[in-house]
Design a protein around this motif. Structure first.
Motif, PDB file in Angstrom:
ATOM      1  N   ARG A 207      80.462 -36.465  30.997  1.00 29.75           N
ATOM      2  CA  ARG A 207      79.597 -35.304  31.229  1.00 29.75           C
ATOM      3  C   ARG A 207      80.359 -34.019  30.900  1.00 29.75           C
ATOM      4  O   ARG A 207      79.782 -33.009  30.564  1.00 29.75           O
ATOM      5  CB  ARG A 207      79.117 -35.306  32.674  1.00 29.75           C
ATOM      6  CG  ARG A 207      80.234 -35.452  33.705  1.00 29.75           C
ATOM      7  CD  ARG A 207      79.673 -35.925  35.030  1.00 29.75           C
ATOM      8  NE  ARG A 207      80.697 -36.103  36.049  1.00 29.75           N
ATOM      9  CZ  ARG A 207      80.553 -36.902  37.101  1.00 29.75           C
ATOM     10  NH1 ARG A 207      79.470 -37.611  37.253  1.00 29.75           N
ATOM     11  NH2 ARG A 207      81.498 -36.993  38.022  1.00 29.75           N
TER      12      ARG A 207
ATOM     13  N   ARG B 108      89.190 -38.366  30.241  1.00 26.44           N
ATOM     14  CA  ARG B 108      89.617 -39.577  30.942  1.00 26.44           C
ATOM     15  C   ARG B 108      88.835 -40.790  30.426  1.00 26.44           C
ATOM     16  O   ARG B 108      87.638 -40.694  30.166  1.00 26.44           O
ATOM     17  CB  ARG B 108      89.372 -39.423  32.443  1.00 26.44           C
ATOM     18  CG  ARG B 108      89.801 -40.602  33.297  1.00 26.44           C
ATOM     19  CD  ARG B 108      89.657 -40.267  34.773  1.00 26.44           C
ATOM     20  NE  ARG B 108      88.269 -40.050  35.137  1.00 26.44           N
ATOM     21  CZ  ARG B 108      87.438 -40.986  35.573  1.00 26.44           C
ATOM     22  NH1 ARG B 108      87.875 -42.232  35.709  1.00 26.44           N
ATOM     23  NH2 ARG B 108      86.191 -40.703  35.889  1.00 26.44           N
TER      24      ARG B 108
ATOM     25  N   GLY C 281      90.996 -33.707  34.416  1.00 27.03           N
ATOM     26  CA  GLY C 281      91.469 -34.452  35.569  1.00 27.03           C
ATOM     27  C   GLY C 281      90.346 -35.305  36.134  1.00 27.03           C
ATOM     28  O   GLY C 281      89.174 -34.982  35.935  1.00 27.03           O
TER      29      GLY C 281
HETATM   30  N1  ASP Z   1      86.389 -34.906  36.966  1.00 24.69           N
HETATM   31  C1  ASP Z   1      85.534 -34.981  35.798  1.00 24.69           C
HETATM   32  C2  ASP Z   1      84.151 -35.471  36.159  1.00 24.69           C
HETATM   33  O1  ASP Z   1      83.831 -35.612  37.309  1.00 24.69           O
HETATM   34  C3  ASP Z   1      86.158 -35.786  34.705  1.00 24.69           C
HETATM   35  C4  ASP Z   1      86.430 -37.212  35.022  1.00 24.69           C
HETATM   36  O2  ASP Z   1      86.071 -37.722  36.086  1.00 24.69           O
HETATM   37  O3  ASP Z   1      87.034 -37.843  34.167  1.00 24.69           O
HETATM   38  O4  ASP Z   1      83.364 -35.692  35.262  1.00 24.69           O
END
Ligand code: ASP
Length: 311
Positions: free
Chosen positions: A169, A223, A264
């Motif tokens: 997202r 990620r 992150g």
């Molecule tokens: N923290 C971000 C999200 O909630 C990215 C991730 O989780 O990889 O989308």
């Protein structure tokens, strides 16, 4: 400035001037935060509820901090402590929150579109803190502010967004935000992690890091989101790192002053090498977190001002 809607559910559809206005306001909050001052009158007597159906560290904490710095009463509800575990539906939860006269509702949910559904049912202004693979608007805003401060501009820059685009997202919100601000966006990743609709959204697609990174001003790593994969999309973490992980050698293909970003949480050694992530000359990952608080203060400020009950 004004936002076109009562809620902040997505970056898609936001005009360049609205985004730039939010970034300007966030920058003034950044300076306030750095000076150690607060502005506790703005949301005094107002209630902000953080409703998180998925894990979060940075986003939830920074919304909490942002709300408190503006004087709101902040309540954190996570799924493990709420009635959702006892089978309460999303809409029952909405009715409960409504009865509590919540003014600002920050929602994270594993299902794309869940915050938009809640927004139809509650009186509060709803802020999407990440819904499924759809959008994470405040992340894109904090990323834009980080880039603008590091590079002095966004227009005309080449931004490479790399890795697990399909489940991200963050990638979608960034794509909308950066193209609205006239940056050139490249998406780099294996074909199995590249959603079909991306070319339509105005990005150049690459499957080879060496080609996609060439001359990029900003390298944004994503990620590898195994929790959203049904299996088989990535052979192994080690192989993924070999082809798509950012290390000093691959970063060498980008512009000599390219900055490195990551929303992150990082999988070190999977999508990014620690030597790059922790290099203060290139990495702006810590700045992203700092900008997150300022951006969320700006969003709460604007939505509160726009809310009839708070006027
Ligand atoms: N923290 C971000 C999200 O909630 C990215 C991730 O989780 O990889 O989308």
């Amino acid at each position: 400035m004004m936002l076109p809607a009562r809620h902040l559910l997505a970056i898609e559809g936001l005009h360049q001037t609205a985004i730039a206005g939010l970034l300007d306001l966030a920058e003034s909050y950044l300076l306030l935060n750095r000076s150690g001052k607060t502005q506790r009158d703005l949301l005094k007597g107002r209630t902000l509820i953080n409703l998180f159906f998925e894990d979060s560290t940075r986003t939830r904490t920074s919304f909490e901090l942002a709300g408190k710095r503006l004087g709101a009463d902040v309540i954190n509800m996570s799924v493990s402590t709420s009635s959702v575990n006892k089978g309460e539906t999303l809409l029952d939860t909405a009715a409960t929150l409504n009865a509590m006269n919540c003014d600002l509702l920050v929602v994270r949910h594993g299902q794309s579109g869940a915050p938009a559904l809640l927004a139809q049912k509650v009186d509060a202004a709803v802020i999407n803190a990440g819904d499924g693979t759809h959008e994470h608007p405040t992340q894109a805003l904090l990323d834009a502010l980080t880039i603008r401060r590091a590079k002095g501009r966004i227009e005309g820059l080449t931004v490479a967004i790399c890795g697990d685009v399909a489940h991200s997202r963050v990638a979608r919100s960034n794509l909308h935000c950066l193209t609205a601000l006239n940056a050139r966006v490249r998406l780099i990743g294996p074909p199995t992690l590249m959603p079909a609709e991306v070319a339509r959204l105005g990005a150049e697609v690459f499957h080879d890091m060496a080609e996609g990174l060439k001359g990029a001003d900003v390298v944004m790593m994503l990620r590898l989101q195994r929790e959203r994969m049904s299996g088989g999309q990535v052979p192994s973490a080690r192989e993924f790192f070999r082809f798509y992980g950012l290390d000093a050698q691959k970063l060498g293909l980008a512009a000599p002053d390219a900055i490195v970003m990551h929303p992150g949480p990082m999988n070190r050694g999977v999508e990014i090498d620690s030597a790059v992530a922790d290099d203060p000359a290139r990495s702006v990952i810590a700045e992203q977190v700092e900008m997150g608080v300022a951006v969320r203060m700006a969003v709460l400020d604007i939505l509160a001002r726009q809310q009839p009950r708070l006027a």
